[in-house]
Write a protein that holds these residues in place. Structure first.
Motif, PDB file in Angstrom:
ATOM      1  N   SER A 191     -45.631  18.767  24.325  1.00 51.86           N
ATOM      2  CA  SER A 191     -45.361  19.581  25.493  1.00 51.86           C
ATOM      3  C   SER A 191     -44.181  20.497  25.176  1.00 51.86           C
ATOM      4  O   SER A 191     -43.165  20.050  24.628  1.00 51.86           O
ATOM      5  N   ASP A 241     -41.876  21.666  26.801  1.00 49.62           N
ATOM      6  CA  ASP A 241     -40.581  21.341  27.409  1.00 49.62           C
ATOM      7  C   ASP A 241     -39.897  20.153  26.738  1.00 49.62           C
ATOM      8  O   ASP A 241     -38.776  19.803  27.094  1.00 49.62           O
ATOM      9  N   GLN A 242     -40.519  19.555  25.752  1.00 52.57           N
ATOM     10  CA  GLN A 242     -39.949  18.412  25.030  1.00 52.57           C
ATOM     11  C   GLN A 242     -39.161  18.921  23.822  1.00 52.57           C
ATOM     12  O   GLN A 242     -39.572  18.786  22.671  1.00 52.57           O
ATOM     13  N   GLU A 243     -38.012  19.509  24.098  1.00 50.59           N
ATOM     14  CA  GLU A 243     -37.219  20.180  23.070  1.00 50.59           C
ATOM     15  C   GLU A 243     -36.758  19.240  21.958  1.00 50.59           C
ATOM     16  O   GLU A 243     -36.734  19.623  20.786  1.00 50.59           O
ATOM     17  N   LEU A 257     -48.202  23.072  32.307  1.00 50.47           N
ATOM     18  CA  LEU A 257     -47.446  22.764  31.099  1.00 50.47           C
ATOM     19  C   LEU A 257     -48.071  23.428  29.880  1.00 50.47           C
ATOM     20  O   LEU A 257     -49.297  23.493  29.757  1.00 50.47           O
TER      21      LEU A 257
END
Length: 176
Positions: free
Chosen positions: A135, A137-139, A167
């Motif tokens: 995903s 947003d999973q930095e 997402l």
């Protein structure tokens, strides 16, 4: 040859990586289900049953699709797996890696150790390529993959929907 890791937590407590056994499946499932309920790192919407995870485990083996765990004094604090990338036989030289670390054990090197081990196992098993689907947003996950030499090869916009939120997914690849 597969690398064996000992991962430091504190000077008096370490975690070691090993192949998972059927006895580890409840802990693997519990770690995964935490993320189902609390994170966008999986797009599953409902926790899986133990029977579902046992069926998943039955389709993995050390010789083809290994599952490994980070074991800290008998407690499973993380896990990783190599899985079939796609069903068609032309994709067989490529696998997908997954790594999950128990929430209380983040930022201790476990994710890195698990993913490094999976890469070495994939290489030893003769695979050509390892894929990560993450995903966007999973930095932290993406930074880890970057650090280990994965290349960002695809960015898919709004392909997942969780908690009413669209997402994006980043696909990464490392060639072995």
């Amino acid at each position: 040859m597969v690398v064996s890791y000992i991962v430091e937590k504190t000077p008096s407590s370490t975690a070691s990586l090993r192949l998972a056994t059927a006895a580890d499946v409840p802990a693997i499932s519990a770690i995964y289900n935490y993320y189902v309920l609390n994170s966008t790192c999986t797009y599953d919407l409902e926790p899986e049953s133990l029977a579902d995870r046992e069926a998943w485990f039955a389709h993995h083996s050390p010789e083809k699709y290994p599952v490994i765990v980070a074991d800290r004094e008998g407690e499973i604090v993380g896990w990783g797996s190599i899985s079939k990338f796609r069903d068609r036989p032309g994709y067989d030289p490529t696998v997908e890696a997954s790594v999950y670390v128990a929430v209380d054990f983040h930022r201790q090197g476990l994710g890195r150790a698990l993913l490094e081990d999976l890469i070495e196992r994939a290489r030893a098993l003769g695979y050509h390529s390892v894929i990560g689907g993450t995903s966007a947003d999973q930095e932290a996950s993406l930074a880890l993959q970057d650090a280990l030499g994965f290349e960002r090869v695809a960015y898919l916009k709004e392909v997942g929907l969780k908690w009413g939120r669209w997402l994006d997914v980043v696909y990464t690849q490392i060639k072995l």
